[in-house]
Design a protein around this motif. Structure first.
Motif, PDB file in Angstrom:
ATOM      1  N   LEU A 193     -49.420  91.878 -93.607  1.00  0.00           N
ATOM      2  CA  LEU A 193     -50.248  91.618 -92.427  1.00  0.00           C
ATOM      3  C   LEU A 193     -51.147  90.408 -92.667  1.00  0.00           C
ATOM      4  O   LEU A 193     -51.219  89.490 -91.840  1.00  0.00           O
ATOM      5  N   ALA A 194     -51.796  90.397 -93.838  1.00  0.00           N
ATOM      6  CA  ALA A 194     -52.692  89.279 -94.159  1.00  0.00           C
ATOM      7  C   ALA A 194     -51.933  87.966 -94.201  1.00  0.00           C
ATOM      8  O   ALA A 194     -52.411  86.939 -93.725  1.00  0.00           O
ATOM      9  N   ARG A 195     -50.734  87.994 -94.743  1.00  0.00           N
ATOM     10  CA  ARG A 195     -49.948  86.769 -94.860  1.00  0.00           C
ATOM     11  C   ARG A 195     -49.605  86.207 -93.480  1.00  0.00           C
ATOM     12  O   ARG A 195     -49.641  85.000 -93.261  1.00  0.00           O
ATOM     13  N   SER A 196     -49.274  87.105 -92.551  1.00  0.00           N
ATOM     14  CA  SER A 196     -48.905  86.612 -91.223  1.00  0.00           C
ATOM     15  C   SER A 196     -50.135  86.151 -90.432  1.00  0.00           C
ATOM     16  O   SER A 196     -50.034  85.292 -89.574  1.00  0.00           O
ATOM     17  N   LEU A 197     -51.294  86.736 -90.755  1.00  0.00           N
ATOM     18  CA  LEU A 197     -52.516  86.348 -90.047  1.00  0.00           C
ATOM     19  C   LEU A 197     -53.095  85.040 -90.571  1.00  0.00           C
ATOM     20  O   LEU A 197     -53.803  84.331 -89.856  1.00  0.00           O
ATOM     21  N   ALA A 198     -52.785  84.724 -91.846  1.00  0.00           N
ATOM     22  CA  ALA A 198     -53.492  83.646 -92.539  1.00  0.00           C
ATOM     23  C   ALA A 198     -53.430  82.313 -91.799  1.00  0.00           C
ATOM     24  O   ALA A 198     -54.411  81.583 -91.766  1.00  0.00           O
ATOM     25  N   LYS A 199     -52.302  82.013 -91.194  1.00  0.00           N
ATOM     26  CA  LYS A 199     -52.157  80.708 -90.559  1.00  0.00           C
ATOM     27  C   LYS A 199     -52.760  80.669 -89.158  1.00  0.00           C
ATOM     28  O   LYS A 199     -52.699  79.635 -88.499  1.00  0.00           O
ATOM     29  N   ALA A 200     -53.318  81.790 -88.732  1.00  0.00           N
ATOM     30  CA  ALA A 200     -53.903  81.896 -87.397  1.00  0.00           C
ATOM     31  C   ALA A 200     -52.982  81.270 -86.338  1.00  0.00           C
ATOM     32  O   ALA A 200     -53.344  80.314 -85.663  1.00  0.00           O
ATOM     33  N   PRO A 201     -51.765  81.799 -86.227  1.00  0.00           N
ATOM     34  CA  PRO A 201     -50.800  81.197 -85.306  1.00  0.00           C
ATOM     35  C   PRO A 201     -51.161  81.502 -83.848  1.00  0.00           C
ATOM     36  O   PRO A 201     -51.979  82.374 -83.582  1.00  0.00           O
ATOM     37  N   LYS A 202     -50.539  80.751 -82.981  1.00  0.00           N
ATOM     38  CA  LYS A 202     -50.778  80.953 -81.554  1.00  0.00           C
ATOM     39  C   LYS A 202     -50.176  82.274 -81.098  1.00  0.00           C
ATOM     40  O   LYS A 202     -50.715  82.954 -80.226  1.00  0.00           O
ATOM     41  N   LEU A 203     -49.071  82.605 -81.728  1.00  0.00           N
ATOM     42  CA  LEU A 203     -48.374  83.845 -81.372  1.00  0.00           C
ATOM     43  C   LEU A 203     -48.060  84.606 -82.650  1.00  0.00           C
ATOM     44  O   LEU A 203     -47.494  84.068 -83.590  1.00  0.00           O
ATOM     45  N   LEU A 204     -48.453  85.848 -82.656  1.00  0.00           N
ATOM     46  CA  LEU A 204     -48.251  86.655 -83.845  1.00  0.00           C
ATOM     47  C   LEU A 204     -47.352  87.829 -83.498  1.00  0.00           C
ATOM     48  O   LEU A 204     -47.602  88.553 -82.536  1.00  0.00           O
ATOM     49  N   LEU A 205     -46.297  87.990 -84.272  1.00  0.00           N
ATOM     50  CA  LEU A 205     -45.361  89.077 -84.038  1.00  0.00           C
ATOM     51  C   LEU A 205     -45.537  90.106 -85.144  1.00  0.00           C
ATOM     52  O   LEU A 205     -45.366  89.791 -86.315  1.00  0.00           O
ATOM     53  N   LEU A 206     -45.881  91.309 -84.768  1.00  0.00           N
ATOM     54  CA  LEU A 206     -46.112  92.338 -85.780  1.00  0.00           C
ATOM     55  C   LEU A 206     -45.104  93.459 -85.580  1.00  0.00           C
ATOM     56  O   LEU A 206     -45.126  94.148 -84.566  1.00  0.00           O
ATOM     57  N   ASP A 207     -44.215  93.613 -86.556  1.00  0.00           N
ATOM     58  CA  ASP A 207     -43.196  94.657 -86.450  1.00  0.00           C
ATOM     59  C   ASP A 207     -43.665  95.879 -87.228  1.00  0.00           C
ATOM     60  O   ASP A 207     -43.584  95.911 -88.445  1.00  0.00           O
ATOM     61  N   GLU A 208     -44.156  96.854 -86.513  1.00  0.00           N
ATOM     62  CA  GLU A 208     -44.717  98.063 -87.118  1.00  0.00           C
ATOM     63  C   GLU A 208     -45.690  97.731 -88.231  1.00  0.00           C
ATOM     64  O   GLU A 208     -45.458  98.058 -89.391  1.00  0.00           O
ATOM     65  N   PRO A 209     -46.808  97.109 -87.875  1.00  0.00           N
ATOM     66  CA  PRO A 209     -47.698  96.583 -88.916  1.00  0.00           C
ATOM     67  C   PRO A 209     -48.501  97.661 -89.630  1.00  0.00           C
ATOM     68  O   PRO A 209     -48.959  97.432 -90.737  1.00  0.00           O
ATOM     69  N   LEU A 210     -48.667  98.822 -89.025  1.00  0.00           N
ATOM     70  CA  LEU A 210     -49.619  99.761 -89.602  1.00  0.00           C
ATOM     71  C   LEU A 210     -48.997 101.102 -89.954  1.00  0.00           C
ATOM     72  O   LEU A 210     -49.700 102.041 -90.314  1.00  0.00           O
ATOM     73  N   GLY A 211     -47.687 101.206 -89.871  1.00  0.00           N
ATOM     74  CA  GLY A 211     -47.010 102.487 -90.041  1.00  0.00           C
ATOM     75  C   GLY A 211     -47.296 103.197 -91.352  1.00  0.00           C
ATOM     76  O   GLY A 211     -47.332 104.418 -91.404  1.00  0.00           O
ATOM     77  N   ALA A 212     -47.497 102.431 -92.433  1.00  0.00           N
ATOM     78  CA  ALA A 212     -47.637 103.066 -93.744  1.00  0.00           C
ATOM     79  C   ALA A 212     -49.102 103.334 -94.116  1.00  0.00           C
ATOM     80  O   ALA A 212     -49.393 103.725 -95.228  1.00  0.00           O
ATOM     81  N   LEU A 213     -50.014 103.103 -93.175  1.00  0.00           N
ATOM     82  CA  LEU A 213     -51.424 103.285 -93.508  1.00  0.00           C
ATOM     83  C   LEU A 213     -51.894 104.677 -93.105  1.00  0.00           C
ATOM     84  O   LEU A 213     -51.389 105.271 -92.161  1.00  0.00           O
ATOM     85  N   ASP A 214     -52.897 105.183 -93.815  1.00  0.00           N
ATOM     86  CA  ASP A 214     -53.436 106.480 -93.403  1.00  0.00           C
ATOM     87  C   ASP A 214     -54.290 106.289 -92.152  1.00  0.00           C
ATOM     88  O   ASP A 214     -54.649 105.179 -91.771  1.00  0.00           O
ATOM     89  N   LYS A 215     -54.603 107.410 -91.524  1.00  0.00           N
ATOM     90  CA  LYS A 215     -55.186 107.359 -90.194  1.00  0.00           C
ATOM     91  C   LYS A 215     -56.460 106.519 -90.123  1.00  0.00           C
ATOM     92  O   LYS A 215     -56.627 105.676 -89.241  1.00  0.00           O
ATOM     93  N   LYS A 216     -57.320 106.733 -91.102  1.00  0.00           N
ATOM     94  CA  LYS A 216     -58.613 106.044 -91.079  1.00  0.00           C
ATOM     95  C   LYS A 216     -58.407 104.523 -91.179  1.00  0.00           C
ATOM     96  O   LYS A 216     -58.934 103.753 -90.379  1.00  0.00           O
ATOM     97  N   LEU A 217     -57.610 104.131 -92.172  1.00  0.00           N
ATOM     98  CA  LEU A 217     -57.369 102.707 -92.392  1.00  0.00           C
ATOM     99  C   LEU A 217     -56.634 102.105 -91.203  1.00  0.00           C
ATOM    100  O   LEU A 217     -56.861 100.961 -90.813  1.00  0.00           O
ATOM    101  N   ARG A 218     -55.753 102.896 -90.617  1.00  0.00           N
ATOM    102  CA  ARG A 218     -54.985 102.416 -89.480  1.00  0.00           C
ATOM    103  C   ARG A 218     -55.919 102.105 -88.312  1.00  0.00           C
ATOM    104  O   ARG A 218     -55.817 101.067 -87.678  1.00  0.00           O
ATOM    105  N   GLN A 219     -56.844 103.044 -88.065  1.00  0.00           N
ATOM    106  CA  GLN A 219     -57.774 102.811 -86.957  1.00  0.00           C
ATOM    107  C   GLN A 219     -58.654 101.599 -87.223  1.00  0.00           C
ATOM    108  O   GLN A 219     -58.851 100.764 -86.347  1.00  0.00           O
ATOM    109  N   ASP A 220     -59.147 101.506 -88.470  1.00  0.00           N
ATOM    110  CA  ASP A 220     -59.976 100.341 -88.813  1.00  0.00           C
ATOM    111  C   ASP A 220     -59.203  99.051 -88.573  1.00  0.00           C
ATOM    112  O   ASP A 220     -59.720  98.103 -87.990  1.00  0.00           O
ATOM    113  N   THR A 221     -57.954  99.048 -89.033  1.00  0.00           N
ATOM    114  CA  THR A 221     -57.156  97.829 -88.904  1.00  0.00           C
ATOM    115  C   THR A 221     -56.840  97.524 -87.445  1.00  0.00           C
ATOM    116  O   THR A 221     -56.833  96.370 -87.027  1.00  0.00           O
TER     117      THR A 221
END
Ligand SMILES: Nc1ncnc2c1ncn2[C@@H]1O[C@H](COP(=O)(O)OP(=O)(O)OP(=O)(O)O)[C@@H](O)[C@H]1O
Ligand SMILES: [Mg+2]
Lengths: 381, 296
Positions: A164-192
């Motif tokens: 996620l951080a790698r794709s965000l780093a370049k601050a692109p105009k369009l960001l495609l996230l394919d299931e970015p948070l699936g492996a995170l626990d609930k708390k971290l997922r909500q924060d993210t």
């Protein structure tokens, strides 16, 4: 934010404004792998600064859509334009698009920090700027301590955050996230999730996000597209998708729903009534259009919109009776399963404002269910 | 107990087929030549008991190793072997990498066939294959006939009996040892890594350079050692394809043994060769271990 402040803000609904140019335009896009059609004649506009969620069962073509946007697959038919430019001849490295891969695709020979810096280095930014940006990204995903680890030395959830951080780093105009948070626990997922929404607000990046988690789609998205077998079945705001699903598939796919089958007996252009069982009162809900008399139709109603009571309710449009078959205690609320006429099972949800021992309704009890005439929606397909 | 037996098998194997022969060679290298059978002294005479052992021990010396430093033939041969081994390893890599890369890019159904083609030459005798290169490379050989035939050259190229022929022979013979480990490394490479690299702004070429190449490094290292180590001590190829000027330690070793019948000096040459090769062998083992770790 107070309701008053909310009301002052202009509503973000670019899709309703014909003068707005969409950032992404899919026009009759079809993608076939051999003779298998993964994306089927799909047309859709996505606007700048949208948080666009793709929702659908596994294998329905979500990743394929993303990969076409990223430039890794070319449409078999139709065209994709980004920012007014036809994308068919533009390679992935020439697109102002970054993608977070479903498989993460982290470079195993590079450290976490170098993975995040990879795209920045390609832009030939000065070293101190790269270092600062990497640091910023590491803090964002709370991985500062792991900066020098290799991907195989961190956990699955941590890996997902690096991707996620790698794709965000370049601050692109369009960001495609394919299931970015699936492996995170609930708390971290909500924060993210909130972090993503924050990033979206501050940078104005357009997000297209694939998720299996409806709640997540509801939380973050400006619009949700529900897909099935390579087609988009409905595109709408989360509230609309939930409250006024366009068809039975969407109603059933999103959240919990009661589906009551019947025949239309009365209809205007925004409501319809169905007769659903012998000797039972007709049920009324909203309709997207006038429905001809006698059409087979289904009333979709969410369990939490159904009120349960021991006595026959007065002055309501829709009421029916049945016996309690099952009660599921969920802590803050309970779900009751009621067997109504013709053996139709209907779920009703009620908040547990009283202690469980003093609850009035128990198994096998005869109860009444009721709901307003705008609570359900009558669907024909 | 069973476990112990199982573990001891490879050690017994090593002991019987490596350590014992090595110790014998080491012992011979410390002996002196003699016109006898076997052609060296001292030999251990068990019948004399303890005195015999002491006499035997006293007869051993480092004379042959000193000799290796005195005659410049030997260190020149070592250096020349080193040079030939290094150059042919690099050449094999240059030929092998594109082959391995091409194999991983080939359609799935083609890969077993391609793999087969790489391994196929092993089914015929190594000696015959090297020998047939003579027929290709000689002045009247196929290559020269062909080149003259198409009018590219007028005079035949002198390739046979030069170092070039040796390079060709080594590259040809050891190519599979280079291709297979590199192929294995490239095969494991996840396609989406290249997509991610391109997504982050790499061209196809930089993606290869920054992702594919570093991730196949362990295959390259493994392949290079698998070529370098045997090439260093190679005898048959320089003997058949090389000229009188081709100096390789394998050839020197052979001549000491069979032409000069100087077993002790030949053994000393072999021991030094082994000591030289221990360095790359240890490095190779390290590389393998690292690979295993990364693979986890
Ligand atoms: N390269 C390919 N060759 C053949 N079929 C493919 C290829 N890529 C995808 N498909 C097929 O296209 C369909 C859509 O795949 P896609 O990966 O887009 O699904 P998805 O919606 O992302 O599913 P999931 O939620 O499981 O990730 C699937 O049936 C898949 O088998
Ligand atoms: Mg997918």
């Amino acid at each position: 934010m107070s309701d008053a402040a909310k009301a002052l803000e202009p509503v973000f609904e670019p899709w309703k404004d014909p003068s707005q140019k969409p950032l992404i335009r899919f026009e009759n896009v079809t993608k076939r792998f051999g003779d298998f059609t993964a994306i089927d004649d799909l047309t859709i506009n996505i606007y700048e600064k949208e948080f666009f969620a793709l929702l659908g069962p596994s294998g329905c073509g979500k990743t394929t859509m993303m990969r076409m946007l990223g430039g890794f697959e070319t449409p078999t038919e139709g065209s994709i334009t980004i920012d007014g430019q036809d994308m068919s001849a533009v390679p992935p490295n020439k697109r102002a698009v970054n993608m977070m891969f479903q498989s993460y695709a982290l470079f195993p020979h590079l450290s976490v920090a170098d993975n995040i810096a990879f795209g920045l280095k390609r832009d030939k930014l000065p070293a101190d700027q790269i270092a600062a940006r990497v640091e910023e990204m590491l803090s964002l995903v709370q991985l500062n301590k792991f900066a020098s680890r290799k991907p195989h030395q961190i956990s699955g959830g941590q890996r997902q955050r690096v991707a996620l951080a790698r794709s965000l780093a370049k601050a692109p105009k369009l960001l495609l996230l394919d299931e970015p948070l699936g492996a995170l626990d609930k708390k971290l997922r909500q924060d993210t999730q909130f972090e993503l929404m924050d990033i979206q607000e501050t940078t104005g990046t357009t997000f297209v996000i694939v998720t299996h988690d409806q709640e997540e789609a509801m939380t973050v998205a400006s619009r949700i597209a529900v897909m099935d077998h390579g087609k988009i079945v409905q595109v709408d705001t989360p509230a609309k998708i939930y409250e006024e699903p366009g068809n039975i598939y969407v109603a059933d796919f999103i959240g919990d729903v009661n589906l009551i089958k019947g025949k239309v007996v009365k209809s205007g252009n925004d409501h319809a009534s169905i007769s659903w069982a012998e000797g039972q009162q007709d049920l009324t809900g909203i309709a997207h259009d006038e429905i001809p008399h006698g059409t087979e139709a289904t009333l979709a109603i969410r369990p939490e919109k159904v009120t349960i009571s021991t006595d026959r309710p007065e002055g309501v449009t829709n009421a029916l009776s049945g016996t309690v078959l099952d009660i599921a205690y969920l802590g803050n609320m309970s779900t009751y399963v009621i067997e109504a006429a013709n053996g139709t099972l209907i779920k009703a949800q009620a908040a547990n404002t009283r202690r469980i021992s003093r609850r009035a309704i128990t198994w096998e009890q005869q109860v009444w269910l009721s709901f307003t005439d705008t609570a359900g929606v009558v669907l024909t397909s | 107990m069973k476990r112990f037996a199982l573990i001891s098998i490879p050690y017994l194997w090593l002991l019987a087929l490596f350590l014992v022969p090595f110790l014998i060679v080491l012992k011979i290298s410390l002996s002196d030549t003699e016109l006898a059978i076997p052609p060296y002294t001292p030999t251990l005479d068990i019948a004399q008991g303890w005195a015999g052992v002491r006499e035997w021990w006293a007869g051993l010396d480092m004379e042959n190793f000193v000799w290796l430093t005195e005659d410049d033939l030997y260190w020149k041969a070592y250096l020349s072997s080193l040079k030939i081994a290094i150059i042919s390893t690099v050449l094999t890599l240059l030929v092998g990498y594109p082959i391995a890369y091409g194999m991983t890019r080939a359609p799935d159904e083609w890969r077993p066939t391609l793999m087969m083609l790489i391994i196929l030459p092993f089914w015929t005798s190594f000696l015959i294959r090297v020998y047939s290169w003579k027929a290709i490379l000689s002045n009247e050989g196929f290559l020269n006939q062909f080149l003259i035939g198409i009018g590219l050259i007028d005079e035949p190229l002198v390739i046979l009996n030069t170092n070039i022929a040796v390079y060709i022979g080594i590259v040809y013979t050891y190519l599979p040892f280079m291709v297979l480990p590199i192929y294995a490394a490239l095969e494991r490479l996840d396609e989406s890594l290249l997509e991610a690299a391109e997504d982050l702004g790499c061209s196809r070429f930089t993606a290869f350079w920054l992702v594919t190449f570093p991730l196949s490094k362990q295959g390259i290292v493994a392949g290079s050692f698998l070529v370098f180590i045997p090439a260093m001590g190679e005898y048959v190829i320089p003997a058949l394809l090389g000229g009188s000027k081709t100096l390789m330690i394998g050839k020197v070793l052979f001549e000491e043994f069979f032409a000069n019948r100087d077993w002790p000096v030949a053994s000393a040459v072999a021991v030094v060769l082994l000591l030289i090769l221990i360095i790359p062998i240890v490095l190779f083992q390290r590389n393998e271990e690292k690979q295993r770790e990364a693979g986890k």
